[in-house]
Write an enzyme that holds these catalytic residues in place. Structure first.
Site, short mmCIF file in Angstrom:
data_model
loop_
_atom_site.label_atom_id
_atom_site.label_comp_id
_atom_site.label_asym_id
_atom_site.label_seq_id
_atom_site.Cartn_x
_atom_site.Cartn_y
_atom_site.Cartn_z
N GLY A 173 -12.02 2.48 3.21
CA GLY A 173 -11.47 3.02 4.43
C GLY A 173 -10.01 2.62 4.61
N GLU A 215 2.79 7.03 6.59
CA GLU A 215 2.56 8.39 6.08
C GLU A 215 1.79 8.38 4.77
OE1 GLU A 215 4.97 12.44 4.71
OE2 GLU A 215 5.93 11.02 6.09
N ALA A 267 8.64 -1.96 -2.51
CA ALA A 267 9.23 -2.26 -3.83
C ALA A 267 9.37 -1.02 -4.70
CB ALA A 267 8.37 -3.30 -4.55
#
Length: 304
Positions: A72, A93, A131
Site C-alpha cells: 500500500g 506525484e 537523488a
C-alpha cells in the site's frame, strides 16, 4: 498574494513548509508510517501543472507500483483543496502515478492550505532532494528558486546543503541547446559530457557524436582542450601579423565591453574569421555572461 512569501530567504520558514513533506525514495530504507488526514478516491486527485519533474523513470515507477501493490501507500500524499471539489498534489506525484498503476481506488492524504507560491517552493525543493533527479531538471529547479523567489546561489547552497560551485555548474547546463539538454534528461548524455560542451558553438553536433560513438568524458574534454589550443594559436598568429588594430575593431570592442560590462578583445585571422576573447573577473560575471549568450539579453546588450 502576500509579497512576503515571494522573497523570503531559503531556510526562514522552510522547515515549517516542509514539516509534512517526506522526501521518500523507493530505493531507501522504509519510511516511518504517518497517520493520514483522510483517504481520497484517486480520481479526485490531480497533479500540480507546475511540477518541476518532467521525467519519471519507467523502471523506478514499476518498482514503486509493485511495492504499493504489496504494502500500500505508506506515506500519505500532501494535497490542497481545489475550487472544483478536487485536490491538487503538493508532494507525492510519483506515489499517485504508481498507485494508479497498482489499481488502487483510494490513497491516504494530508490536506494542507498552501498558497500557490508555497506549493511551488515545496514541489521544487522536494524534487531537488531526490537523488535520481536528472541534472537538467535539477538546474531548472534551482533557476525557478532564483527567478520566482529571489534566492541567490549562496542562499540555495546554504539551505539545501549543496556547494555553490555545484549549483553554478548545473545552472550553466541551461545555456546548452535544447537538443543537448534533452539528451541529458533522458540519460543518453551525462552531466559530465554536457559540462564539457558548454560554450561550444558545435555543442549539438558534438553531443550527437558522443552518443553515437560512446565517447568518454575524458575524450570529450581532450577534444575541447585541443580545440581551444587551436583557437589560441590562431589568435597568437593574428597578433603577430596584425599588431595594430583598426579603428572599427577598437570601436566594436568598446561597444561589446560596455554592453557586457566585461573586457573584450577581437583578433582577426589572416584568412578571415578570428577569435573574440571575453574576460570575466568573478563567478557571478561568468553566470551573467552565460545568461547573455543563451537568450535575447545579448541582443539588448549589443544594441546599447
Amino acid at each position: 498574494m502576500d509579497k512576503k512569501n515571494d522573497r523570503r530567504g531559503l531556510g526562514r520558514g522552510l522547515s515549517a513548509l516542509m514539516a509534512d513533506v517526506n522526501m521518500d525514495n523507493s530505493r531507501s530504507a522504509p519510511a516511518v508510517e504517518r497517520a493520514p488526514d483522510s483517504h481520497l478516491p484517486i480520481e479526485k486527485i490531480f497533479p500540480n501543472p507546475n511540477q518541476p519533474r518532467r521525467v519519471f523513470e519507467p523502471q523506478a515507477m514499476d518498482e514503486l507500483a509493485e511495492s504499493i501493490r504489496q504494502k500500500g501507500v505508506i506515506q500519505p500524499l500532501i494535497v490542497r483543496p481545489s475550487a472544483d471539489g478536487r485536490y491538487e498534489i503538493v508532494a507525492g506525484e510519483r506515489r499517485w502515478r504508481a498507485a494508479q498503476a497498482a489499481n488502487l481506488h483510494q490513497i491516504p492524504v494530508l490536506i494542507r492550505d498552501f498558497s500557490d507560491m508555497e506549493m511551488l517552493e515545496i514541489a521544487i525543493i522536494e524534487n531537488i532532494q531526490r537523488a535520481d533527479l536528472n541534472a537538467i531538471d535539477e538546474a531548472q529547479a534551482y533557476k525557478q528558486l532564483m527567478d520566482k523567489f529571489g534566492h541567490t546561489q549562496e542562499k540555495i547552497a546554504e539551505g539545501l546543503a549543496r556547494s555553490r560551485s555545484h549549483i553554478a555548474n548545473l545552472l550553466r547546463l541551461l545555456t546548452l541547446p535544447e537538443v543537448v539538454q534533452d539528451l541529458v534528461r533522458t540519460a543518453r548524455l551525462s552531466a559530465g559530457h554536457a559540462r564539457a560542451l558548454i560554450g561550444n558553438l558545435d555543442a549539438e553536433v558534438m553531443a550527437l557524436r558522443i552518443v553515437k560513438d560512446g565517447l568518454s568524458v575524458r575524450a570529450v574534454e581532450d577534444m575541447m582542450r585541443k580545440k581551444t589550443t587551436d583557437f589560441a594559436g590562431v589568435a597568437a598568429s593574428s597578433r603577430r601579423t596584425s599588431p595594430e588594430k583598426d579603428a572599427d575593431t577598437k570601436a566594436l570592442e568598446a561597444d561589446l565591453a560596455a554592453g557586457m560590462q566585461m573586457a573584450v578583445s577581437i583578433e582577426h585571422a589572416a584568412g578571415g574569421g578570428g577569435v573574440v576573447t571575453i574576460t570575466y573577473k568573478t563567478l557571478d560575471d561568468l553566470d551573467r555572461l552565460c545568461a547573455l549568450l543563451s537568450n535575447a539579453e545579448l541582443s539588448d546588450a549589443l544594441a546599447r
